[in-house]
Design an enzyme around this catalytic site. Structure first.
Site, PDB file in Angstrom:
ATOM      1  N   GLU A 220      12.558  -6.211  -2.441  1.00 52.33           N
ATOM      2  CA  GLU A 220      11.521  -6.408  -3.448  1.00 52.33           C
ATOM      3  C   GLU A 220      12.125  -6.504  -4.838  1.00 52.33           C
ATOM      4  O   GLU A 220      11.635  -7.211  -5.691  1.00 52.33           O
ATOM      5  CB  GLU A 220      10.537  -5.231  -3.383  1.00 52.33           C
ATOM      6  CG  GLU A 220       9.381  -5.357  -4.347  1.00 52.33           C
ATOM      7  CD  GLU A 220       8.565  -4.063  -4.454  1.00 52.33           C
ATOM      8  OE1 GLU A 220       7.692  -4.011  -5.310  1.00 52.33           O
ATOM      9  OE2 GLU A 220       8.831  -3.115  -3.685  1.00 52.33           O
TER      10      GLU A 220
ATOM     11  N   GLU B 232      14.037   4.621 -14.775  1.00 49.77           N
ATOM     12  CA  GLU B 232      14.702   5.902 -14.549  1.00 49.77           C
ATOM     13  C   GLU B 232      15.084   6.054 -13.078  1.00 49.77           C
ATOM     14  O   GLU B 232      16.182   6.516 -12.747  1.00 49.77           O
ATOM     15  CB  GLU B 232      13.785   7.055 -14.984  1.00 49.77           C
ATOM     16  CG  GLU B 232      13.591   7.158 -16.494  1.00 49.77           C
ATOM     17  CD  GLU B 232      12.804   5.994 -17.085  1.00 49.77           C
ATOM     18  OE1 GLU B 232      11.920   5.427 -16.399  1.00 49.77           O
ATOM     19  OE2 GLU B 232      13.083   5.628 -18.247  1.00 49.77           O
TER      20      GLU B 232
ATOM     21  N   GLY C  56       0.825  -1.206   0.000  1.00 47.60           N
ATOM     22  CA  GLY C  56       0.000   0.000   0.000  1.00 47.60           C
ATOM     23  C   GLY C  56       0.855   1.249   0.000  1.00 47.60           C
ATOM     24  O   GLY C  56       0.927   1.959   1.005  1.00 47.60           O
ATOM     25  N   TYR C  57       1.553   1.465  -1.085  1.00 47.65           N
ATOM     26  CA  TYR C  57       2.427   2.643  -1.175  1.00 47.65           C
ATOM     27  C   TYR C  57       1.836   3.718  -2.099  1.00 47.65           C
ATOM     28  O   TYR C  57       1.581   4.833  -1.693  1.00 47.65           O
ATOM     29  CB  TYR C  57       3.809   2.263  -1.720  1.00 47.65           C
ATOM     30  CG  TYR C  57       4.624   1.302  -0.856  1.00 47.65           C
ATOM     31  CD1 TYR C  57       4.354   1.111   0.499  1.00 47.65           C
ATOM     32  CD2 TYR C  57       5.683   0.591  -1.417  1.00 47.65           C
ATOM     33  CE1 TYR C  57       5.119   0.232   1.260  1.00 47.65           C
ATOM     34  CE2 TYR C  57       6.460  -0.283  -0.653  1.00 47.65           C
ATOM     35  CZ  TYR C  57       6.167  -0.465   0.681  1.00 47.65           C
ATOM     36  OH  TYR C  57       6.925  -1.327   1.424  1.00 47.65           O
TER      37      TYR C  57
END
Lengths: 388, 374
Positions: free
Chosen positions: A243, A372, A127-128
């Site tokens: 991650e 990027e 939940g970012y």
């Protein structure tokens, strides 16, 4: 230097392979494909709970938390096997939230969450991201207000991919709106069944679903705060280094399928595999896959030597996902018009995989930090280029 | 899996780094490019004293008995410093070929002198066709009584003009791979050597053989059976060149990154601009991937495992990655890097030279294609 697995590691990996082979059903593969290989669906849970009972979901965790105490290398290798088999392989609880809890959570939190996570009984959802906070995670707006016994949450999340199949939200929320950038965010675990949460689907061009999640006066128990108040940004950055770990194997399998296709397909009276351009392109993909594998196992090596992957994780994510797009585009090129045919379509080849992966690969260079952002990290953290 | 060097390898790396920083300055490298011989006896002698000439050879012949991976680590440092001279020709091309093809007498005689720094070797392979295939070898060795007669022209023979011994690949039959290897005295009558002027100032030669008489005892290995040895040499040399490029990549990256931290434009260090940051990130990615593919191939050779696929993957990738990395360094350094006085130009020249040596990316990708069943 050593570029092979030990005999014990090999033995364990063979067991994993045999298990996956024996337990993978068509229903599991169909669900895994539909969900984009995230964990949380019905079939996936059935499979993973059994898989995890061997300690294989979190093999490098200590035994007391449901692991086998193996090296990270073994954990990475198991994940590679899962990816090759196209079973669910994206785990928020086991691979992202779990390690953070282990590093920064209180003893109570560890006792409550780690074993169920290791057994595959619960799945989290990251939940970012919010509408205005993508790459710039510090621009979060969702608010958690301290109400004494609990936090009261209001706000909105976006692109939260596991939300419709997960049990809990691993939520980044503002707890001090007046603090300097990066200093006012906290992480908490929120039960996705809490009253006041509304999950709405967002359908992607890959066919699978991601979600908007709305919070309206949602109560979260204080004990669900992860680590220290307002330290969330630091934890998230730390977790992102875990991650970013991309085994590539599903796409590597596509390359093998295309090689097989080239061997068995005749174009203008000659096997496609004899065409020098095709040979060059497919060989290049095999080389990139080999290069990625080194970047991948370097991360395991670092973890096994007490280091936290940093720019190296960014590099692997960057290289893997750009390779993915190179793979899918080359596969489309080799298949020509046949690459356009969807699964189930008359004349479809390779079960329509090429068409599907070509679409899914678009997001690879975007989620978990765009290419990027990864290049920024490599330059700033890896090469220490000046920030100002 | 382990991506760290062992203690011995760290020592090779550090001692080479220390020695070359002193003994192989930019001035020296530039001088040797202009110099006809391309090295000095003093420099050669010091490298021999450090045990480098015998590093991958067995102890029985005076070598250090170390592995190809250890050698690759040394070559990486040599690439970092643009080491001039016939080390690669002697140890990798000549030495490893003799080690694989020669009989005990030949190995012990030739390699013990190499290890002592007393004999310079090279390998004469390419001809006018310019290909690394066995068909490209047309120079004939005619068997006459108990000797062979060599006639023909070899091209791009590195350091032949300073070599004592030229290992010559010659055709001894009409079947495509009927190739044999000969130990040829570079000063024998009928051997005519011409230095060729090249991009990087490295010393490639034309070697003409005019009815050169070779004693039968100078045949290295079985008559007509040299192709597998040559193919192994090609692949080892390709990995060795990739190791040199690995070192060159490190140096070019240092030039670029260093410059981003001192050069100011529009009132800011250029390293703060994302366009520059992304160039540098790409450079590091090329360097790291190239390093691992090289190390993996070198490790396979060192362990005595099949290495064809890894060696070709390595050379195919590094050939292009290194050239691209140097090009990005040029872009970051701007006009400064284009100046003759800046050392980046040395690496630019060597990058292309190394890229085409021992098979370029296209050549090795085709080898990879064969290895993966295409």
């Amino acid at each position: 230097m050593e570029f092979s697995f030990s005999p014990e590691e090999q033995k364990l990996l063979e067991e994993v392979r045999a298990f996956i082979k024996a337990e993978t059903t068509d229903a599991l593969l169909a669900e895994s494909e539909e969900l984009g290989h995230i964990y949380g669906g019905k079939e996936g849970r059935k499979f993973i709970k059994k898989f995890a009972s061997h300690g294989w979901l979190t093999p490098n965790w200590p035994a007391e938390y449901g692991g086998l105490g193996t090296s990270a290398t073994v954990a990475f290798a198991i994940r590679e096997e899962m990816a090759r088999a196209a079973v669910p392989l994206i785990f928020v609880a086991a691979h992202m939230a779990g390690p953070t809890i282990m590093h920064f959570g209180s003893q109570e939190m560890k006792d409550k969450w780690l074993l169920p996570i290791a057994r595959g009984e619960v799945e989290f959802c990251l939940g970012y991201t919010e509408p205005q906070a993508g790459s710039d995670l510090a621009a979060l707006r969702i608010r958690a207000v301290d109400k004494g016994d609990y936090f009261l949450l209001n706000g909105q999340k976006m692109f939260n991919t596991h939300a419709h199949v997960a049990d809990y939200h691993w939520l980044g929320t503002i707890t001090d709106p007046d603090a300097k950038k990066y200093r006012g965010m906290s992480l908490m675990i929120v039960d996705l069944k809490s009253p006041g949460i509304d999950i709405r689907p967002m359908v992607t061009m890959a066919g699978w679903q991601t979600n908007e999640v709305f919070y309206e006066d949602v109560k979260v128990p204080k004990e669900n705060l992860v680590g220290e108040l307002n330290a969330g940004f630091f934890y998230v950055m730390h977790a992102l280094d875990y991650e970013r770990m991309f085994p590539l194997a599903i796409y590597a399998r596509l390359v093998d399928e295309v090689i097989e296709y080239a061997r068995n397909t005749t174009v203008d009276g000659e096997p496609l595999a004899r065409n020098p351009v095709v040979r060059q392109k497919l060989a290049q993909l095999k080389i990139e896959i080999a290069a990625n594998r080194h970047l991948y196992y370097r991360l395991a090596h670092m973890l096994d030597h007490g280091q936290v992957p940093n720019y190296q994780a960014s590099m692997q994510k960057l290289f893997a996902t750009e390779t993915v797009q190179h793979i899918t585009n080359t596969a489309m090129e080799v298949l020509g018009m046949f690459g356009l045919l969807k699964k189930g379509s008359k004349w479809a080849v390779l079960a329509g995989n090429t068409e599907r992966y070509y679409r899914t690969s678009v997001v690879e260079t975007i989620y978990a930090g765009t290419s990027e952002i990864q290049r920024n990290i490599i330059a700033l953290r890896g090469l220490e280029l000046p920030r100002k | 899996m382990n991506y760290d060097l062992n203690e011995e390898q760290k020592m090779i790396k550090e001692s080479a780094h220390r020695f070359l920083a002193e003994a192989c300055s930019s001035d020296f490298v530039r001088e040797m490019i202009e110099d006809e011989k391309g090295f000095t006896p003093e420099f050669w002698g010091k490298m021999a004293e450090l045990g480098w000439m015998g590093l991958p050879f067995p102890e029985e012949v005076g070598g250090a008995g170390m592995t190809f991976l250890d050698l690759a680590i040394l070559l990486t440092e040599m690439g970092y410093y643009c080491v001039p001279g016939p080390f690669f020709s002697t140890v990798v091309l000549g030495g490893l070929t003799v080690l694989e093809a020669g009989n005990d007498e030949q190995k012990s005689r030739i390699l013990s002198e190499v290890a002592a720094g007393k004999r310079i070797l090279t390998l004469a392979w390419l001809e006018e066709g310019g290909t690394w295939s066995p068909e490209g070898i047309r120079l004939r060795a005619e068997s006459r009584d108990d000797q062979f007669l060599l006639s023909g022209t070899k091209l791009f023979v590195p350091d032949a003009h300073v070599a004592d011994t030229i290992v010559v690949a010659a055709r001894t039959g009409d079947a495509p791979d009927e190739i044999s290897l000969f130990e040829v005295d570079a000063n024998a009558p009928g051997v005519d050597i011409t230095l060729l002027d090249t991009l990087a100032g490295d010393k490639l030669c034309e070697v003409v053989f005019n009815n050169v008489k070779i004693p039968g005892a100078n045949l290295l290995g079985k008559e007509g059976g040299a192709w597998p040895v040559l193919n192994n040499t090609l692949l080892k040399a390709a990995v060795g060149k990739a190791a040199e490029m690995d070192g060159g990549s490190q140096k070019a990256l240092e030039f670029a990154v260093g410059y981003t931290k001192e050069r100011v434009q529009f009132d800011k260090l250029i390293g703060t601009y994302q366009a520059i940051q992304h160039h540098c990130a790409n450079m590091l990615m090329y360097a790291d991937t190239g390093h691992f593919l090289m190390a993996h191939a070198a490790w396979k050779i060192a362990e005595g495992l099949p290495f064809e696929e890894e060696a070709s993957m390595c050379k195919a990738w590094v050939s292009e990655a290194h050239r691209k990395l140097v090009a990005l360094a040029h872009q970051v350094l701007g006009g400064v890097g284009f100046m003759e006085e800046h050392d980046l130009q040395l690496y630019f020249r060597r990058a292309k030279t190394a890229e085409v040596a021992f098979g370029d990316a296209t050549f090795h990708r085709e080898r990879v294609a064969q290895a993966v069943g295409l």
